[in-house]
Scaffold this motif. Structure first.
Motif, PDB file in Angstrom:
ATOM      1  N   LEU A  50      -5.500   3.157 -15.334  1.00 14.19           N
ATOM      2  CA  LEU A  50      -6.287   2.702 -14.187  1.00 14.19           C
ATOM      3  C   LEU A  50      -6.831   3.886 -13.401  1.00 14.19           C
ATOM      4  N   GLU A  51      -8.033   3.725 -12.892  1.00 14.72           N
ATOM      5  CA  GLU A  51      -8.632   4.765 -12.066  1.00 14.72           C
ATOM      6  C   GLU A  51      -7.888   4.845 -10.738  1.00 14.72           C
ATOM      7  N   ASN A  52      -7.742   6.068 -10.216  1.00 10.76           N
ATOM      8  CA  ASN A  52      -7.093   6.234  -8.916  1.00 10.76           C
ATOM      9  C   ASN A  52      -8.162   6.252  -7.824  1.00 10.76           C
ATOM     10  N   PRO A  53      -8.299   5.146  -7.081  1.00 10.93           N
ATOM     11  CA  PRO A  53      -9.341   5.084  -6.049  1.00 10.93           C
ATOM     12  C   PRO A  53      -8.905   5.649  -4.708  1.00 10.93           C
ATOM     13  N   PHE A  54      -7.639   6.102  -4.630  1.00  5.60           N
ATOM     14  CA  PHE A  54      -7.082   6.486  -3.333  1.00  5.60           C
ATOM     15  C   PHE A  54      -7.160   7.982  -3.042  1.00  5.60           C
ATOM     16  N   THR A  55      -7.298   8.796  -4.081  1.00  2.00           N
ATOM     17  CA  THR A  55      -7.171  10.244  -3.920  1.00  2.00           C
ATOM     18  C   THR A  55      -8.139  10.814  -2.902  1.00  2.00           C
ATOM     19  N   LYS A  56      -9.416  10.481  -3.043  1.00  2.00           N
ATOM     20  CA  LYS A  56     -10.419  11.071  -2.149  1.00  2.00           C
ATOM     21  C   LYS A  56     -10.219  10.656  -0.703  1.00  2.00           C
ATOM     22  N   SER A  57      -9.702   9.469  -0.487  1.00  2.00           N
ATOM     23  CA  SER A  57      -9.583   8.964   0.881  1.00  2.00           C
ATOM     24  C   SER A  57      -8.454   9.619   1.665  1.00  2.00           C
ATOM     25  N   VAL A  58      -7.574  10.363   0.994  1.00  2.00           N
ATOM     26  CA  VAL A  58      -6.505  11.042   1.718  1.00  2.00           C
ATOM     27  C   VAL A  58      -6.746  12.540   1.808  1.00  2.00           C
TER      28      VAL A  58
ATOM     29  N   GLU B 238      -2.107   0.740   0.765  1.00  2.00           N
ATOM     30  CA  GLU B 238      -1.385   0.951   2.028  1.00  2.00           C
ATOM     31  C   GLU B 238      -0.281   1.982   1.848  1.00  2.00           C
ATOM     32  N   ALA B 239       0.476   1.834   0.771  1.00  2.00           N
ATOM     33  CA  ALA B 239       1.589   2.744   0.518  1.00  2.00           C
ATOM     34  C   ALA B 239       1.098   4.171   0.281  1.00  2.00           C
ATOM     35  N   TYR B 240      -0.033   4.301  -0.394  1.00  2.00           N
ATOM     36  CA  TYR B 240      -0.570   5.626  -0.709  1.00  2.00           C
ATOM     37  C   TYR B 240      -0.971   6.374   0.565  1.00  2.00           C
ATOM     38  N   HIS B 241      -1.314   5.622   1.603  1.00  2.73           N
ATOM     39  CA  HIS B 241      -1.802   6.239   2.832  1.00  2.73           C
ATOM     40  C   HIS B 241      -0.730   6.382   3.909  1.00  2.73           C
ATOM     41  N   ILE B 242       0.523   6.031   3.598  1.00  2.00           N
ATOM     42  CA  ILE B 242       1.567   6.197   4.599  1.00  2.00           C
ATOM     43  C   ILE B 242       1.739   7.691   4.891  1.00  2.00           C
ATOM     44  N   THR B 243       1.983   8.026   6.145  1.00  3.96           N
ATOM     45  CA  THR B 243       2.029   9.431   6.555  1.00  3.96           C
ATOM     46  C   THR B 243       3.426   9.831   7.042  1.00  3.96           C
ATOM     47  N   PRO B 244       3.722  11.122   6.981  1.00  9.43           N
ATOM     48  CA  PRO B 244       4.991  11.604   7.546  1.00  9.43           C
ATOM     49  C   PRO B 244       5.140  11.235   9.023  1.00  9.43           C
ATOM     50  N   LYS B 245       4.015  11.229   9.756  1.00  8.83           N
ATOM     51  CA  LYS B 245       4.064  10.878  11.176  1.00  8.83           C
ATOM     52  C   LYS B 245       4.542   9.443  11.364  1.00  8.83           C
ATOM     53  N   GLN B 246       4.052   8.517  10.529  1.00  8.42           N
ATOM     54  CA  GLN B 246       4.479   7.121  10.623  1.00  8.42           C
ATOM     55  C   GLN B 246       5.966   6.985  10.329  1.00  8.42           C
ATOM     56  N   ILE B 247       6.423   7.696   9.317  1.00 10.62           N
ATOM     57  CA  ILE B 247       7.837   7.642   8.949  1.00 10.62           C
ATOM     58  C   ILE B 247       8.700   8.211  10.061  1.00 10.62           C
ATOM     59  N   THR B 248       8.275   9.353  10.593  1.00 10.30           N
ATOM     60  CA  THR B 248       9.028  10.011  11.664  1.00 10.30           C
ATOM     61  C   THR B 248       9.089   9.134  12.909  1.00 10.30           C
ATOM     62  N   GLU B 249       7.974   8.503  13.250  1.00  8.80           N
ATOM     63  CA  GLU B 249       7.952   7.614  14.421  1.00  8.80           C
ATOM     64  C   GLU B 249       8.878   6.421  14.224  1.00  8.80           C
ATOM     65  N   ALA B 250       8.939   5.890  12.994  1.00  9.87           N
ATOM     66  CA  ALA B 250       9.825   4.756  12.715  1.00  9.87           C
ATOM     67  C   ALA B 250      11.289   5.138  12.889  1.00  9.87           C
ATOM     68  N   LEU B 251      11.575   6.423  12.678  1.00  7.21           N
ATOM     69  CA  LEU B 251      12.945   6.924  12.838  1.00  7.21           C
ATOM     70  C   LEU B 251      13.264   7.284  14.284  1.00  7.21           C
TER      71      LEU B 251
END
Length: 203
Positions: free
Chosen positions: A133-141, A89-102
């Protein structure tokens, strides 16, 4: 003529700028499980993000930066948002989500919010690497930028970090823009972001 300064940010941005959360005071005593450094002092912003991981979740997220109000506020907000999140979840957080929270940032300051999310990803990358550990998140972003050749934004970033700091160099390194050329605008926008994150003479 009034000399009173006008605050152009939201009250949430002001709060996180004046009272930033989770600032990293002492890197050595924090004992981070993973750290990530992004940004360039040449561009005026540099960010360090440090995390502690427990049971696959972000237990603590600390940071420090040399940056503007937007960079400080957005990373402060991000550090609260990701605490308790799974690594995925943390790996997929976006600048848009952060900006909207602000409650929003001025358009010309939106690029500052990418420092926090890029630093967080780098910290998670570091944690996974340190623990074998293998990084399973890279391709998905990864996002396709050049559809003709299938070049992603991550491929462009990797080429930039390897020394391809101009559009022509990116074309040579990745093949992006060498067929129809429609992706040039997107590619150049990514190059601007990379220069802000890493500096043009980083290599």
């Amino acid at each position: 003529m009034s000399t009173k300064m006008q605050w152009v940010y939201t009250e949430k941005v002001k709060d996180h700028f004046v009272n930033p959360r989770n600032v990293l005071d002492d890197e050595d005593s924090f004992g981070a499980d993973g750290t990530g450094m992004v940004g360039s002092m040449a561009c005026g912003d540099q960010m360090l993000v440090a995390i502690k991981v427990r049971d696959g979740k972000i237990a603590e997220c600390r940071w420090k930066t040399y940056g503007c109000a937007s960079a400080i506020a957005s990373t402060s907000m991000m550090s609260e948002m990701v605490t308790g999140m799974s690594l995925e979840e943390a790996y997929h957080i976006t600048p848009k989500q952060i900006t909207e929270a602000l409650g929003g940032l001025p358009e010309h300051k939106f690029h500052c919010s990418v420092l926090g999310d890029k630093g967080l990803r780098a910290a998670i990358d570091d944690y996974l690497e340190k623990n074998g550990l293998e990084n399973p998140f890279t391709k998905s972003v990864a996002n396709i930028v050049c559809e003709c050749v299938g070049v992603t934004d991550q491929a462009i970033e990797a080429a930039y970090k390897a020394g391809a700091v101009s559009y022509e160099a990116i074309q040579k390194a990745t093949g992006a823009g060498t067929v129809c050329g429609k992706c040039r605008e997107k590619t150049e926008a990514i190059l601007e972001e990379m220069e802000h994150l890493y500096g043009k003479n980083h290599e």
